[in-house]
Design a protein around this motif. Structure first.
Motif, PDB file in Angstrom:
ATOM      1  N   PRO A   1       4.917   5.373  -6.062  1.00  0.00           N
ATOM      2  CA  PRO A   1       5.412   4.511  -7.145  1.00  0.00           C
ATOM      3  C   PRO A   1       6.846   4.788  -7.557  1.00  0.00           C
ATOM      4  O   PRO A   1       7.518   3.878  -8.061  1.00  0.00           O
ATOM      5  CB  PRO A   1       4.436   4.795  -8.295  1.00  0.00           C
ATOM      6  N   ASP A   2       7.354   5.995  -7.322  1.00  0.00           N
ATOM      7  CA  ASP A   2       8.748   6.278  -7.673  1.00  0.00           C
ATOM      8  C   ASP A   2       9.701   5.413  -6.853  1.00  0.00           C
ATOM      9  O   ASP A   2      10.729   4.946  -7.365  1.00  0.00           O
ATOM     10  CB  ASP A   2       9.069   7.757  -7.464  1.00  0.00           C
TER      11      ASP A   2
ATOM     12  N   THR B   1      12.138   2.453  -8.457  1.00  0.00           N
ATOM     13  CA  THR B   1      13.582   2.415  -8.178  1.00  0.00           C
ATOM     14  C   THR B   1      13.992   1.029  -7.689  1.00  0.00           C
ATOM     15  O   THR B   1      15.020   0.479  -8.120  1.00  0.00           O
ATOM     16  CB  THR B   1      13.944   3.467  -7.118  1.00  0.00           C
ATOM     17  N   GLN B   2      13.186   0.446  -6.813  1.00  0.00           N
ATOM     18  CA  GLN B   2      13.476  -0.893  -6.306  1.00  0.00           C
ATOM     19  C   GLN B   2      13.395  -1.934  -7.420  1.00  0.00           C
ATOM     20  O   GLN B   2      14.248  -2.831  -7.519  1.00  0.00           O
ATOM     21  CB  GLN B   2      12.521  -1.243  -5.169  1.00  0.00           C
ATOM     22  N   LEU B   3      12.374  -1.819  -8.264  1.00  0.00           N
ATOM     23  CA  LEU B   3      12.217  -2.764  -9.364  1.00  0.00           C
ATOM     24  C   LEU B   3      13.368  -2.667 -10.359  1.00  0.00           C
ATOM     25  O   LEU B   3      13.868  -3.693 -10.844  1.00  0.00           O
ATOM     26  CB  LEU B   3      10.885  -2.536 -10.074  1.00  0.00           C
ATOM     27  N   ARG B   4      13.795  -1.462 -10.653  1.00  0.00           N
ATOM     28  CA  ARG B   4      14.938  -1.294 -11.554  1.00  0.00           C
ATOM     29  C   ARG B   4      16.174  -1.984 -10.990  1.00  0.00           C
ATOM     30  O   ARG B   4      16.906  -2.667 -11.707  1.00  0.00           O
ATOM     31  CB  ARG B   4      15.221   0.206 -11.773  1.00  0.00           C
TER      32      ARG B   4
ATOM     33  N   LEU C   1       3.432  -2.592 -13.233  1.00  0.00           N
ATOM     34  CA  LEU C   1       4.620  -1.786 -12.968  1.00  0.00           C
ATOM     35  C   LEU C   1       5.903  -2.550 -13.279  1.00  0.00           C
ATOM     36  O   LEU C   1       6.884  -1.961 -13.746  1.00  0.00           O
ATOM     37  CB  LEU C   1       4.615  -1.316 -11.519  1.00  0.00           C
ATOM     38  N   VAL C   2       5.902  -3.843 -13.021  1.00  0.00           N
ATOM     39  CA  VAL C   2       7.064  -4.660 -13.375  1.00  0.00           C
ATOM     40  C   VAL C   2       7.274  -4.630 -14.889  1.00  0.00           C
ATOM     41  O   VAL C   2       8.399  -4.430 -15.379  1.00  0.00           O
ATOM     42  CB  VAL C   2       6.898  -6.117 -12.886  1.00  0.00           C
ATOM     43  N   GLU C   3       6.188  -4.817 -15.652  1.00  0.00           N
ATOM     44  CA  GLU C   3       6.309  -4.823 -17.112  1.00  0.00           C
ATOM     45  C   GLU C   3       6.735  -3.453 -17.636  1.00  0.00           C
ATOM     46  O   GLU C   3       7.549  -3.368 -18.567  1.00  0.00           O
ATOM     47  CB  GLU C   3       4.981  -5.253 -17.743  1.00  0.00           C
TER      48      GLU C   3
ATOM     49  N   ARG D   1       0.832  -1.207   0.000  1.00  0.00           N
ATOM     50  CA  ARG D   1       0.000   0.000   0.000  1.00  0.00           C
ATOM     51  C   ARG D   1       0.866   1.256   0.000  1.00  0.00           C
ATOM     52  O   ARG D   1       0.585   2.216  -0.722  1.00  0.00           O
ATOM     53  CB  ARG D   1      -0.930  -0.015   1.212  1.00  0.00           C
ATOM     54  N   PHE D   2       1.904   1.242   0.806  1.00  0.00           N
ATOM     55  CA  PHE D   2       2.815   2.387   0.834  1.00  0.00           C
ATOM     56  C   PHE D   2       3.506   2.555  -0.512  1.00  0.00           C
ATOM     57  O   PHE D   2       3.619   3.666  -1.035  1.00  0.00           O
ATOM     58  CB  PHE D   2       3.855   2.196   1.938  1.00  0.00           C
ATOM     59  N   LEU D   3       3.967   1.438  -1.090  1.00  0.00           N
ATOM     60  CA  LEU D   3       4.710   1.523  -2.346  1.00  0.00           C
ATOM     61  C   LEU D   3       3.826   1.993  -3.495  1.00  0.00           C
ATOM     62  O   LEU D   3       4.290   2.719  -4.380  1.00  0.00           O
ATOM     63  CB  LEU D   3       5.319   0.162  -2.675  1.00  0.00           C
TER      64      LEU D   3
END
Length: 222
Positions: free
Chosen positions: A9-10, A14-17, A47-49, A3-5
């Motif tokens: 979303p930024d 950053t974490q996903l990258r 968001l992953v895609e 929920r926080f993430l």
């Protein structure tokens, strides 16, 4: 949690990258915590895609087939497990939180902490429903939390169909010793019998009787 993430979303991007770029250097996977709805599961997959497409445009290599899973930690995720399994490459059961939320027990509150029960029949049913949803969808179901590091909890999870367990290093020896000596047929039979019992005390007795040959006559179960 997620929920926080999703509100920021930024931070999530950053974490996903970072995870995706690291995935070319070794086996990696993405696991999203505290998923409570299908909408959240779909949004994080989107968001992953998007992040993959962004990295591809920039010329950064990454594992295009990285596994994306969700944690099952809240009752709504258990109830929706069959739908969530269609949006996931794997499940990871967060037993600590799942038990706490299923039983409405805050382990940090001494007035109700005694009601926290890993072997409550409602907990067993939640575990079984989640694992069965994963099996029917053809995805693996793992477990992390204190239950996985307890020999009785580990035996029950394996008997219900969990495919792997995560635990703290001090717990490895005893659980590994038990797993090496007991058969899956025995664990499945034990778990099926435990599922038929209506109270935590009766579930415990089933586990004690089934595992006494491996854990000894003096074995006890809290």
């Amino acid at each position: 949690g997620i929920r926080f993430l999703l509100l920021h979303p930024d931070i999530l991007r950053t974490q996903l990258r970072a995870i995706l770029r690291a995935s070319v250097h070794g086996a990696s996977q993405v696991l999203f915590p505290m998923i409570s709805s299908l909408e959240e599961a779909r949004e994080v997959r989107r968001l992953v895609e998007e992040t993959k497409q962004e990295l591809a445009r920039e010329g950064h290599p990454f594992d295009e087939h990285i596994a994306v899973g969700i944690m099952i930690e809240v009752p709504s995720a258990v109830t929706m497990a069959d739908f969530l399994a269609r949006e996931s490459d794997f499940f990871s059961i967060g037993s600590n939180d799942l038990i706490q939320y299923t039983l409405a027990v805050d382990r940090g509150d001494e007035k109700v902490a005694h009601l926290y029960d890993s072997f409550h029949p409602a907990v067993l049913r939640a575990l079984a429903k989640t694992i069965d949803a994963g099996r029917r969808a053809g995805i693996r179901v793992t477990s992390c939390g204190e239950m996985s590091g307890d020999p009785y909890g580990a035996a029950l999870l394996l008997g219900l169909g969990c495919t792997s367990l995560s635990m703290s290093p001090p717990c490895l020896g005893e659980v590994k010793d038990l797993v090496r000596r007991v058969t899956m047929t025995e664990l499945r039979g034990m778990s099926e019998e435990a599922m038929r019992r209506p109270t935590g005390a009766e579930v415990r007795q089933v586990l004690l009787d089934a595992l006494r040959p491996y854990l000894g006559e003096e074995a006890s179960l809290g």
